[in-house]
Motif scaffolding. Structure first.
Motif, mmCIF file in Angstrom:
data_model
loop_
_atom_site.group_PDB
_atom_site.id
_atom_site.type_symbol
_atom_site.label_atom_id
_atom_site.label_comp_id
_atom_site.label_asym_id
_atom_site.label_seq_id
_atom_site.Cartn_x
_atom_site.Cartn_y
_atom_site.Cartn_z
ATOM 1 N N LYS A 1 0.811 -1.073 0.028
ATOM 2 C CA LYS A 1 0.057 0.160 0.053
ATOM 3 C C LYS A 1 0.890 1.382 -0.153
ATOM 4 O O LYS A 1 1.599 1.479 0.806
ATOM 5 C CB LYS A 1 -0.945 -0.002 1.257
ATOM 6 C CG LYS A 1 -1.771 1.213 1.312
ATOM 7 C CD LYS A 1 -3.003 1.069 2.492
ATOM 8 C CE LYS A 1 -3.856 2.254 2.492
ATOM 9 N NZ LYS A 1 -4.699 2.311 1.375
ATOM 10 N N GLY A 2 0.728 2.022 -0.989
ATOM 11 C CA GLY A 2 1.612 3.154 -0.932
ATOM 12 C C GLY A 2 2.988 2.977 -1.092
ATOM 13 O O GLY A 2 3.735 4.061 -0.554
ATOM 14 N N GLY A 3 3.517 1.979 -1.598
ATOM 15 C CA GLY A 3 5.045 1.380 -1.545
ATOM 16 C C GLY A 3 5.253 1.029 -0.315
ATOM 17 O O GLY A 3 6.540 0.934 -0.133
ATOM 18 N N THR A 4 4.423 0.703 0.591
ATOM 19 C CA THR A 4 5.047 0.062 1.895
ATOM 20 C C THR A 4 4.276 -1.303 1.908
ATOM 21 O O THR A 4 3.201 -1.501 1.888
ATOM 22 C CB THR A 4 4.679 0.860 3.281
ATOM 23 O OG1 THR A 4 4.823 2.179 3.020
ATOM 24 C CG2 THR A 4 5.095 0.307 4.393
ATOM 25 N N TRP A 5 5.154 -2.207 2.386
ATOM 26 C CA TRP A 5 4.639 -3.630 2.254
ATOM 27 C C TRP A 5 4.231 -4.117 3.725
ATOM 28 O O TRP A 5 4.861 -3.624 4.909
ATOM 29 C CB TRP A 5 5.784 -4.638 1.994
ATOM 30 C CG TRP A 5 5.805 -4.672 0.313
ATOM 31 C CD1 TRP A 5 7.021 -4.065 -0.344
ATOM 32 C CD2 TRP A 5 5.040 -5.650 -0.512
ATOM 33 N NE1 TRP A 5 6.859 -4.231 -1.753
ATOM 34 C CE2 TRP A 5 5.567 -5.339 -1.834
ATOM 35 C CE3 TRP A 5 4.196 -6.511 -0.089
ATOM 36 C CZ2 TRP A 5 5.287 -6.003 -2.822
ATOM 37 C CZ3 TRP A 5 3.765 -7.142 -1.481
ATOM 38 C CH2 TRP A 5 4.322 -6.849 -2.561
ATOM 39 N N TYR A 6 3.074 -4.881 3.744
ATOM 40 C CA TYR A 6 2.679 -5.175 5.292
ATOM 41 C C TYR A 6 2.404 -6.673 4.810
ATOM 42 O O TYR A 6 1.955 -7.147 4.115
ATOM 43 C CB TYR A 6 1.243 -4.690 5.356
ATOM 44 C CG TYR A 6 1.510 -3.004 5.745
ATOM 45 C CD1 TYR A 6 1.480 -2.589 6.842
ATOM 46 C CD2 TYR A 6 1.378 -2.099 4.452
ATOM 47 C CE1 TYR A 6 1.823 -0.955 7.033
ATOM 48 C CE2 TYR A 6 1.431 -0.839 4.719
ATOM 49 C CZ TYR A 6 1.810 -0.373 5.942
ATOM 50 O OH TYR A 6 1.927 1.105 6.013
ATOM 51 N N LEU A 7 2.686 -7.330 6.331
ATOM 52 C CA LEU A 7 2.302 -8.896 6.147
ATOM 53 C C LEU A 7 0.992 -9.141 7.204
ATOM 54 O O LEU A 7 1.097 -8.763 8.263
ATOM 55 C CB LEU A 7 3.488 -9.721 6.760
ATOM 56 C CG LEU A 7 3.171 -11.082 7.115
ATOM 57 C CD1 LEU A 7 3.024 -11.843 5.618
ATOM 58 C CD2 LEU A 7 4.665 -11.483 7.851
ATOM 59 N N LEU A 8 0.133 -9.716 6.716
ATOM 60 C CA LEU A 8 -0.953 -10.027 7.559
ATOM 61 C C LEU A 8 -0.669 -11.541 7.976
ATOM 62 O O LEU A 8 -0.785 -12.601 7.173
ATOM 63 C CB LEU A 8 -2.187 -10.136 6.793
ATOM 64 C CG LEU A 8 -2.992 -8.767 6.836
ATOM 65 C CD1 LEU A 8 -2.330 -7.426 6.277
ATOM 66 C CD2 LEU A 8 -4.328 -9.012 6.206
ATOM 67 N N ALA A 9 -0.790 -11.825 9.413
ATOM 68 C CA ALA A 9 -0.343 -13.328 9.907
ATOM 69 C C ALA A 9 -1.283 -13.511 11.275
ATOM 70 O O ALA A 9 -1.446 -12.525 11.479
ATOM 71 C CB ALA A 9 1.221 -13.124 10.233
ATOM 72 N N GLY A 10 -1.348 -14.736 11.280
ATOM 73 C CA GLY A 10 -1.792 -15.232 12.423
ATOM 74 C C GLY A 10 -0.776 -15.042 13.551
ATOM 75 O O GLY A 10 0.290 -15.746 13.291
ATOM 76 N N ALA A 11 -0.822 -14.727 14.988
ATOM 77 C CA ALA A 11 -0.029 -14.920 16.100
ATOM 78 C C ALA A 11 -0.911 -15.480 17.204
ATOM 79 O O ALA A 11 -2.027 -15.682 17.343
ATOM 80 C CB ALA A 11 0.399 -13.396 16.271
ATOM 81 N N GLU A 12 -0.209 -15.310 18.345
ATOM 82 C CA GLU A 12 -0.849 -15.841 19.597
ATOM 83 C C GLU A 12 -2.112 -14.996 20.014
ATOM 84 O O GLU A 12 -3.008 -15.391 20.556
ATOM 85 C CB GLU A 12 0.107 -15.776 20.671
ATOM 86 C CG GLU A 12 1.125 -16.617 20.731
ATOM 87 C CD GLU A 12 2.354 -16.855 21.971
ATOM 88 O OE1 GLU A 12 1.907 -15.902 22.947
ATOM 89 O OE2 GLU A 12 3.034 -17.562 22.037
#
Length: 324
Positions: free
Chosen positions: A178-189
């Motif tokens: 998004k807008g040149g910035t990378w994000y990771l969607l992930a499951g966590a505790e």
């Protein structure tokens, strides 16, 4: 339509190895009778499809048969190279793979289409990075993307702003740019979490499979992240109630964007018969500075400290420009 369906049948068999008539009918949304007729047509045309009878049987391609990609129409080839050409996906992080795949596709096209496809491939450039920003990819983007595709868990060292890096085990679901910035969607505790990839200090892929919710949809999850962003980031922020001059609603909405979670509100008890909104800002000072730029087109109804700060800004401007 039938020609497209025949190609789809071969591609499905190519991908899955073996499918029943019922499977094909469900995937292509036609009757089983239609699928049987199509399979007979493919066989008559020389495509080596064959049926395995009995339990666990189905239809398959003989000897690893592959569809000839030269069956693409000129319009289809141009469309493909237009949206996935060598310059169309700059910053996505898959440039080498895309270029290699396009070379193979280009070689498979008939000569008359090749020039058109090459022209389409150089017609569009998508630059997702904002003005004045660098397009450097995060160091661990490739590792995380491969983990998402492989469906395996990852141990990451992640540094929140102003904090030391901490190690955690995550279940990577998908990546968003998004807008040149990378994000990771992930499951966590603690459940679904969003990680800014540039803040990942180390990433070690494990051999353990990701535990992914069956109904997970990356697009829907990202939409939810965006809508919840202001309330999550600014949990201790200030909710501001204000009205906007009707002719300025579109401008104010676009200028504030979604980061303040701008929401329409009932117009009851509004000082004027203007559309009423509620937005969340980090602090009263930031709220006042953001809203003051709209001048007389916006009136803050509350809270009192934001109104007081708006008045102070106004008095300061009057005192400054009266001296001119």
């Amino acid at each position: 339509m039938r020609a497209d369906r025949l190609v789809a049948i071969v591609l499905l068999l190519q991908t899955h190895g073996q499918l029943t008539v019922g499977d094909l009918a469900e995937r292509l949304e036609v009757s089983e009778r239609t699928i049987r007729r199509d399979l007979e047509g493919l066989s008559g045309a020389g495509v080596p499809v064959y049926a395995q009878r009995g339990r666990g049987g189905g239809w398959a391609l003989l000897g690893g048969h592959r569809i000839n990609l030269s069956g693409l129409t000129a319009q289809e080839a141009q469309a493909l190279f237009l949206v996935a050409g060598p310059h169309a996906l700059v910053g996505v992080g898959v440039d080498p793979g895309v270029k290699s795949a396009l070379r193979k596709l280009l070689a498979a096209l008939p000569a008359p289409m090749r020039e058109q496809a090459e022209a389409a491939g150089s017609a569009v450039l998508v630059d997702p990075v904002g003005w004045g920003r660098r397009s450097d990819q995060p160091a661990h983007l490739d590792v995380l993307r491969n983990a998402v595709l492989a469906g395996v868990q990852v141990d990451i060292s992640y540094a929140k702003p102003g904090q030391e890096p901490a190690t955690r085990r995550i279940h990577p679901y998908g990546l968003v740019s998004k807008g040149g910035t990378w994000y990771l969607l992930a499951g966590a505790e603690a459940g679904l979490r969003t990680f800014r990839v540039s803040r990942v200090r180390a990433a070690v892929v494990t051999s353990e499979a990701v535990e992914r919710p069956e109904d997970f949809d990356l697009g829907a999850a990202w939409e939810s992240v965006q809508s919840e962003f202001p309330s999550r980031i600014y949990a201790d922020g200030v909710s501001v109630d204000f009205v906007v001059e009707p002719g300025a609603v579109r401008f104010v909405s676009a200028a504030l964007g979604r980061w303040v979670n701008l929401q329409p509100a009932p117009a009851e008890n509004a000082a004027r018969m203007w559309p009423r909104f509620v937005a969340i800002f980090p602090t009263p000072a930031i709220a006042s500075a953001e809203l003051a730029r709209f001048g007389r087109h916006v009136e803050v109804l509350g809270p009192a400290d934001v109104r007081a700060e708006m008045a102070r800004i106004g008095q300061e401007l009057i005192a400054t420009y009266r001296r001119v």
